[in-house]
Scaffold this motif. Structure first.
Motif, PDB file in Angstrom:
ATOM      1  N   SER A   5      37.641   5.751  21.027  1.00  0.00           N
ATOM      2  CA  SER A   5      36.903   5.847  22.285  1.00  0.00           C
ATOM      3  C   SER A   5      36.262   4.502  22.622  1.00  0.00           C
ATOM      4  CB  SER A   5      35.847   6.939  22.194  1.00  0.00           C
ATOM      5  OG  SER A   5      34.904   6.612  21.205  1.00  0.00           O
ATOM      6  N   PHE A   6      35.900   4.354  23.886  1.00  0.00           N
ATOM      7  CA  PHE A   6      35.324   3.100  24.356  1.00  0.00           C
ATOM      8  C   PHE A   6      33.827   3.274  24.560  1.00  0.00           C
ATOM      9  CE2 PHE A   6      34.224  -0.096  27.505  1.00  0.00           C
ATOM     10  CZ  PHE A   6      34.819  -1.206  26.941  1.00  0.00           C
ATOM     11  N   ASP A   7      33.070   2.300  24.117  1.00  0.00           N
ATOM     12  CA  ASP A   7      31.616   2.331  24.258  1.00  0.00           C
ATOM     13  C   ASP A   7      31.228   1.712  25.603  1.00  0.00           C
ATOM     14  OD1 ASP A   7      28.883   2.263  24.050  1.00  0.00           O
ATOM     15  OD2 ASP A   7      28.832   0.835  22.388  1.00  0.00           O
ATOM     16  N   PHE A   8      30.998   2.551  26.600  1.00  0.00           N
ATOM     17  CA  PHE A   8      30.649   2.076  27.938  1.00  0.00           C
ATOM     18  C   PHE A   8      29.251   1.472  27.997  1.00  0.00           C
ATOM     19  CE2 PHE A   8      34.378   4.377  29.036  1.00  0.00           C
ATOM     20  CZ  PHE A   8      34.811   3.854  30.229  1.00  0.00           C
ATOM     21  N   GLU A   9      28.460   1.661  26.969  1.00  0.00           N
ATOM     22  CA  GLU A   9      27.103   1.111  26.951  1.00  0.00           C
ATOM     23  C   GLU A   9      27.031  -0.228  26.219  1.00  0.00           C
ATOM     24  OE1 GLU A   9      24.915   2.493  28.911  1.00  0.00           O
ATOM     25  OE2 GLU A   9      26.406   4.028  29.316  1.00  0.00           O
ATOM     26  N   ASN A  10      28.132  -0.726  25.714  1.00  0.00           N
ATOM     27  CA  ASN A  10      28.180  -2.008  25.023  1.00  0.00           C
ATOM     28  C   ASN A  10      27.906  -3.124  26.033  1.00  0.00           C
ATOM     29  OD1 ASN A  10      28.873  -4.411  23.792  1.00  0.00           O
ATOM     30  ND2 ASN A  10      30.756  -3.638  22.892  1.00  0.00           N
ATOM     31  N   GLU A  11      26.826  -3.857  25.829  1.00  0.00           N
ATOM     32  CA  GLU A  11      26.424  -4.898  26.776  1.00  0.00           C
ATOM     33  C   GLU A  11      27.402  -6.069  26.827  1.00  0.00           C
ATOM     34  OE1 GLU A  11      22.343  -6.080  26.469  1.00  0.00           O
ATOM     35  OE2 GLU A  11      21.660  -4.011  26.288  1.00  0.00           O
ATOM     36  N   ASP A  12      28.231  -6.234  25.814  1.00  0.00           N
ATOM     37  CA  ASP A  12      29.208  -7.327  25.792  1.00  0.00           C
ATOM     38  C   ASP A  12      30.544  -6.939  26.434  1.00  0.00           C
ATOM     39  OD1 ASP A  12      27.412  -9.002  24.461  1.00  0.00           O
ATOM     40  OD2 ASP A  12      28.011  -8.190  22.508  1.00  0.00           O
ATOM     41  N   ALA A  13      30.709  -5.679  26.753  1.00  0.00           N
ATOM     42  CA  ALA A  13      31.975  -5.210  27.326  1.00  0.00           C
ATOM     43  C   ALA A  13      32.154  -5.728  28.750  1.00  0.00           C
ATOM     44  CB  ALA A  13      32.023  -3.691  27.316  1.00  0.00           C
ATOM     45  N   VAL A  14      33.404  -5.984  29.100  1.00  0.00           N
ATOM     46  CA  VAL A  14      33.746  -6.432  30.453  1.00  0.00           C
ATOM     47  C   VAL A  14      34.541  -5.304  31.117  1.00  0.00           C
ATOM     48  CG1 VAL A  14      34.967  -8.158  31.825  1.00  0.00           C
ATOM     49  CG2 VAL A  14      33.777  -8.832  29.729  1.00  0.00           C
ATOM     50  N   PHE A  15      34.156  -5.018  32.345  1.00  0.00           N
ATOM     51  CA  PHE A  15      34.781  -3.938  33.104  1.00  0.00           C
ATOM     52  C   PHE A  15      35.377  -4.480  34.391  1.00  0.00           C
ATOM     53  CE2 PHE A  15      31.496  -2.031  30.544  1.00  0.00           C
ATOM     54  CZ  PHE A  15      32.108  -0.900  30.031  1.00  0.00           C
ATOM     55  N   LYS A  16      36.222  -3.673  34.981  1.00  0.00           N
ATOM     56  CA  LYS A  16      36.696  -3.952  36.328  1.00  0.00           C
ATOM     57  C   LYS A  16      36.448  -2.692  37.144  1.00  0.00           C
ATOM     58  CE  LYS A  16      41.360  -3.537  34.459  1.00  0.00           C
ATOM     59  NZ  LYS A  16      42.556  -4.306  34.201  1.00  0.00           N
ATOM     60  N   VAL A  17      36.261  -2.886  38.449  1.00  0.00           N
ATOM     61  CA  VAL A  17      36.022  -1.759  39.350  1.00  0.00           C
ATOM     62  C   VAL A  17      37.363  -1.364  39.962  1.00  0.00           C
ATOM     63  CG1 VAL A  17      34.839  -0.960  41.424  1.00  0.00           C
ATOM     64  CG2 VAL A  17      33.672  -2.514  39.841  1.00  0.00           C
ATOM     65  N   LEU A  18      37.640  -0.071  39.911  1.00  0.00           N
ATOM     66  CA  LEU A  18      38.869   0.474  40.466  1.00  0.00           C
ATOM     67  C   LEU A  18      38.537   1.359  41.666  1.00  0.00           C
ATOM     68  CD1 LEU A  18      40.598   1.661  37.155  1.00  0.00           C
ATOM     69  CD2 LEU A  18      40.646  -0.616  38.207  1.00  0.00           C
ATOM     70  N   VAL A  19      39.529   1.556  42.521  1.00  0.00           N
ATOM     71  CA  VAL A  19      39.395   2.461  43.668  1.00  0.00           C
ATOM     72  C   VAL A  19      40.694   3.247  43.791  1.00  0.00           C
ATOM     73  CG1 VAL A  19      40.179   0.743  45.372  1.00  0.00           C
ATOM     74  CG2 VAL A  19      38.681   2.622  46.092  1.00  0.00           C
ATOM     75  N   ASN A  20      40.579   4.526  44.195  1.00  0.00           N
ATOM     76  CA  ASN A  20      41.787   5.324  44.374  1.00  0.00           C
ATOM     77  C   ASN A  20      42.070   5.553  45.863  1.00  0.00           C
ATOM     78  OD1 ASN A  20      40.150   7.479  45.217  1.00  0.00           O
ATOM     79  ND2 ASN A  20      40.263   8.534  43.270  1.00  0.00           N
ATOM     80  N   HIS A  21      43.116   6.297  46.164  1.00  0.00           N
ATOM     81  CA  HIS A  21      43.524   6.507  47.560  1.00  0.00           C
ATOM     82  C   HIS A  21      42.496   7.306  48.359  1.00  0.00           C
ATOM     83  CE1 HIS A  21      44.724  10.329  45.787  1.00  0.00           C
ATOM     84  NE2 HIS A  21      44.759  10.818  47.013  1.00  0.00           N
ATOM     85  N   GLU A  22      41.576   7.973  47.679  1.00  0.00           N
ATOM     86  CA  GLU A  22      40.505   8.719  48.353  1.00  0.00           C
ATOM     87  C   GLU A  22      39.248   7.865  48.524  1.00  0.00           C
ATOM     88  OE1 GLU A  22      40.406  11.507  49.864  1.00  0.00           O
ATOM     89  OE2 GLU A  22      42.050  12.722  49.132  1.00  0.00           O
ATOM     90  N   GLU A  23      39.371   6.574  48.205  1.00  0.00           N
ATOM     91  CA  GLU A  23      38.264   5.616  48.287  1.00  0.00           C
ATOM     92  C   GLU A  23      37.093   6.021  47.394  1.00  0.00           C
ATOM     93  OE1 GLU A  23      37.468   4.943  52.450  1.00  0.00           O
ATOM     94  OE2 GLU A  23      39.417   3.990  52.743  1.00  0.00           O
ATOM     95  N   GLN A  24      37.439   6.522  46.212  1.00  0.00           N
ATOM     96  CA  GLN A  24      36.454   6.819  45.175  1.00  0.00           C
ATOM     97  C   GLN A  24      36.531   5.681  44.161  1.00  0.00           C
ATOM     98  OE1 GLN A  24      38.375  10.605  44.400  1.00  0.00           O
ATOM     99  NE2 GLN A  24      36.487  11.653  44.960  1.00  0.00           N
TER     100      GLN A  24
END
Length: 95
Positions: A5-24
């Motif tokens: 599993s991925f630790d979404f609270e890890n301050e060193d982690a790098v994320f990207k923002v995604l969008v779907n066809h419903e603009e979510q």
């Protein structure tokens, strides 16, 4: 491919923002391939920056299809109201 599993609270982690066809919008670990049905927005960075970006751009949480349907309903109602108002106005002018 990551098997844990991925630790979404890890301050060193790098994320990207995604969008779907419903603009979510969603954040996604930057080192993983984008899942089907989603596209990159170009925003990438720490979780807090990605969250800030999403909060700025995703101002209406309704899916795009629902927004479009509701807009159509409103336009339809306004059309009915306008037609009724025009008929009443014509009747008033005749009297």
């Amino acid at each position: 491919m990551r098997t844990t599993s991925f630790d979404f609270e890890n301050e060193d982690a790098v994320f990207k923002v995604l969008v779907n066809h419903e603009e979510q919008y969603s954040i996604w670990p930057a080192d993983l391939p984008v899942p089907g049905g989603w596209e990159e927005t170009g925003q990438q960075g720490p979780k807090s920056e990605c969250d800030d970006y999403i909060n700025r751009v995703w101002t209406d949480m309704r899916p795009k299809s629902l927004r479009e349907w509701m807009d159509g309903q409103r336009e339809e109602e306004e059309g009915k109201t306008g037609a009724t108002g025009d008929a009443q106005e014509a009747a008033d002018s005749a009297n």
